[in-house]
Scaffold this motif. Sequence first.
Motif, PDB file in Angstrom:
ATOM      1  N   ALA A  58       0.831  -1.207   0.000  1.00  0.00           N
ATOM      2  CA  ALA A  58       0.000   0.000   0.000  1.00  0.00           C
ATOM      3  C   ALA A  58       0.865   1.256   0.000  1.00  0.00           C
ATOM      4  O   ALA A  58       0.577   2.231  -0.706  1.00  0.00           O
ATOM      5  CB  ALA A  58      -0.934  -0.009   1.210  1.00  0.00           C
ATOM      6  N   ASP A  59       1.932   1.240   0.795  1.00  0.00           N
ATOM      7  CA  ASP A  59       2.823   2.398   0.862  1.00  0.00           C
ATOM      8  C   ASP A  59       3.484   2.672  -0.488  1.00  0.00           C
ATOM      9  O   ASP A  59       3.829   3.828  -0.800  1.00  0.00           O
ATOM     10  CB  ASP A  59       3.892   2.186   1.926  1.00  0.00           C
ATOM     11  N   LYS A  60       3.668   1.628  -1.285  1.00  0.00           N
ATOM     12  CA  LYS A  60       4.284   1.777  -2.609  1.00  0.00           C
ATOM     13  C   LYS A  60       3.269   2.149  -3.684  1.00  0.00           C
ATOM     14  O   LYS A  60       3.630   2.326  -4.848  1.00  0.00           O
ATOM     15  CB  LYS A  60       4.975   0.472  -3.007  1.00  0.00           C
ATOM     16  N   GLY A  61       1.984   2.242  -3.292  1.00  0.00           N
ATOM     17  CA  GLY A  61       0.950   2.618  -4.247  1.00  0.00           C
ATOM     18  C   GLY A  61       0.381   1.475  -5.045  1.00  0.00           C
ATOM     19  O   GLY A  61      -0.241   1.690  -6.096  1.00  0.00           O
ATOM     20  N   CYS A  62       0.548   0.253  -4.564  1.00  0.00           N
ATOM     21  CA  CYS A  62      -0.019  -0.917  -5.237  1.00  0.00           C
ATOM     22  C   CYS A  62      -1.545  -0.779  -5.307  1.00  0.00           C
ATOM     23  O   CYS A  62      -2.181  -0.351  -4.344  1.00  0.00           O
ATOM     24  CB  CYS A  62       0.380  -2.175  -4.466  1.00  0.00           C
ATOM     25  N   ASN A  63      -2.134  -1.135  -6.435  1.00  0.00           N
ATOM     26  CA  ASN A  63      -3.584  -0.973  -6.602  1.00  0.00           C
ATOM     27  C   ASN A  63      -4.403  -2.009  -5.841  1.00  0.00           C
ATOM     28  O   ASN A  63      -5.436  -1.691  -5.245  1.00  0.00           O
ATOM     29  CB  ASN A  63      -3.949  -1.033  -8.086  1.00  0.00           C
ATOM     30  N   ILE A  64      -3.966  -3.262  -5.878  1.00  0.00           N
ATOM     31  CA  ILE A  64      -4.700  -4.356  -5.243  1.00  0.00           C
ATOM     32  C   ILE A  64      -3.716  -5.271  -4.530  1.00  0.00           C
ATOM     33  O   ILE A  64      -2.649  -5.584  -5.063  1.00  0.00           O
ATOM     34  CB  ILE A  64      -5.507  -5.179  -6.273  1.00  0.00           C
ATOM     35  N   VAL A  65      -4.081  -5.709  -3.335  1.00  0.00           N
ATOM     36  CA  VAL A  65      -3.342  -6.760  -2.638  1.00  0.00           C
ATOM     37  C   VAL A  65      -4.304  -7.918  -2.414  1.00  0.00           C
ATOM     38  O   VAL A  65      -5.414  -7.720  -1.909  1.00  0.00           O
ATOM     39  CB  VAL A  65      -2.757  -6.272  -1.302  1.00  0.00           C
ATOM     40  N   VAL A  66      -3.872  -9.104  -2.797  1.00  0.00           N
ATOM     41  CA  VAL A  66      -4.725 -10.288  -2.738  1.00  0.00           C
ATOM     42  C   VAL A  66      -4.289 -11.187  -1.592  1.00  0.00           C
ATOM     43  O   VAL A  66      -3.122 -11.609  -1.541  1.00  0.00           O
ATOM     44  CB  VAL A  66      -4.680 -11.077  -4.058  1.00  0.00           C
ATOM     45  N   ALA A  67      -5.206 -11.473  -0.684  1.00  0.00           N
ATOM     46  CA  ALA A  67      -4.954 -12.432   0.390  1.00  0.00           C
ATOM     47  C   ALA A  67      -5.260 -13.825  -0.128  1.00  0.00           C
ATOM     48  O   ALA A  67      -6.394 -14.112  -0.506  1.00  0.00           O
ATOM     49  CB  ALA A  67      -5.825 -12.116   1.599  1.00  0.00           C
ATOM     50  N   VAL A  68      -4.262 -14.685  -0.151  1.00  0.00           N
ATOM     51  CA  VAL A  68      -4.434 -16.059  -0.612  1.00  0.00           C
ATOM     52  C   VAL A  68      -4.292 -16.958   0.610  1.00  0.00           C
ATOM     53  O   VAL A  68      -3.187 -17.265   1.059  1.00  0.00           O
ATOM     54  CB  VAL A  68      -3.390 -16.437  -1.681  1.00  0.00           C
ATOM     55  N   GLY A  69      -5.424 -17.356   1.177  1.00  0.00           N
ATOM     56  CA  GLY A  69      -5.394 -18.143   2.402  1.00  0.00           C
ATOM     57  C   GLY A  69      -6.755 -18.160   3.061  1.00  0.00           C
ATOM     58  O   GLY A  69      -7.782 -17.891   2.421  1.00  0.00           O
ATOM     59  N   GLY A  70      -6.762 -18.446   4.353  1.00  0.00           N
ATOM     60  CA  GLY A  70      -8.002 -18.506   5.111  1.00  0.00           C
ATOM     61  C   GLY A  70      -8.327 -17.192   5.801  1.00  0.00           C
ATOM     62  O   GLY A  70      -7.729 -16.146   5.513  1.00  0.00           O
ATOM     63  N   ASP A  71      -9.256 -17.257   6.745  1.00  0.00           N
ATOM     64  CA  ASP A  71      -9.721 -16.042   7.414  1.00  0.00           C
ATOM     65  C   ASP A  71      -8.607 -15.319   8.159  1.00  0.00           C
ATOM     66  O   ASP A  71      -8.587 -14.084   8.213  1.00  0.00           O
ATOM     67  CB  ASP A  71     -10.852 -16.393   8.387  1.00  0.00           C
TER      68      ASP A  71
END
Length: 293
Positions: free
Chosen positions: A57-70
């Motif tokens: 987020a600090d680098k300005g990434c548009n989307i971060v995807v969580a690949v895993g469980g809750d």
Amino acid sequence: MSHQSTIRFIINPTSGPKSRQDVAALIALHLDKNKYRHEIVYTAHAGHATDLAKEAADKGCNIVVAVGGDGTVNEVARGLLYSETALAILPKGSGNGLARHLLVPLNIKGALRIINRGYTSFIDSGNINGHPFFTTAGIGFDAYISSVFAGNSKRGLKTYVQLVLKEVMKYRHLPIKATINGSVFDSDCYVMAFANAAQYGNNAYIAPMANIQDGMLDVCLVRQLNFRKALHLSYCMLTKQLATDSAEYFQTNAVEVETEQEIMYHADGDFMGKASRFSVHMEPKSLKVVVPA
């Protein structure tokens, strides 16, 4: 070629039955390469996903995807709160509470289709004693089960259900003092659930009317539980009904709870420890998420 958005996949290699190579291959095969420039990183320890998400987020990434469980979803989302970076989910857990609430497909190929479309919205988050949560938090029995489950070598829905059935009649309610909407009352408490989303996961609806965008907590209080009430509550949770014979429901934006002795609490199913004072409140529209159209 049009401007590409940046996307980071954060993979918890211990979540789910599939190997990290399977996920990486599916991402390479099904992600829209004309739309996204992507990278894949892996978590190495508890809390690592939060650091990796915040860094993106600090680098300005548009989307971060969580690949895993809750647990992975919670960690990634914590790192993205109040940023312009959107959370997306590739569900690989046993409960997948937030993914289910957002109607994200539970298979990776289908979830990647949602990411390729790129629709976003903002949802609320909750906070219990400084710990953000996005589906549910709670004190009492559900937190106790979270603590037992965390120490169990076996994972998955079957193990969770077995633990609940084993412990549900052994656990004893405790006295609390609660402040909700300006009213102070004493109560027994078998479980008090604070819901941002409607369900725990696995389509077990603790608060069927919860709206993840209304800025309000839906609170479910079960004062005491016997065998009949346990059956009724279980039936209502699985059929998305209010269990009015077994529980009481409140809607508020903040809750204060005091207990005579320390009791367990959880956030999004992760055991947080024990406390004798609980402050729970909402953070409206604090998380940007990728959603179906």
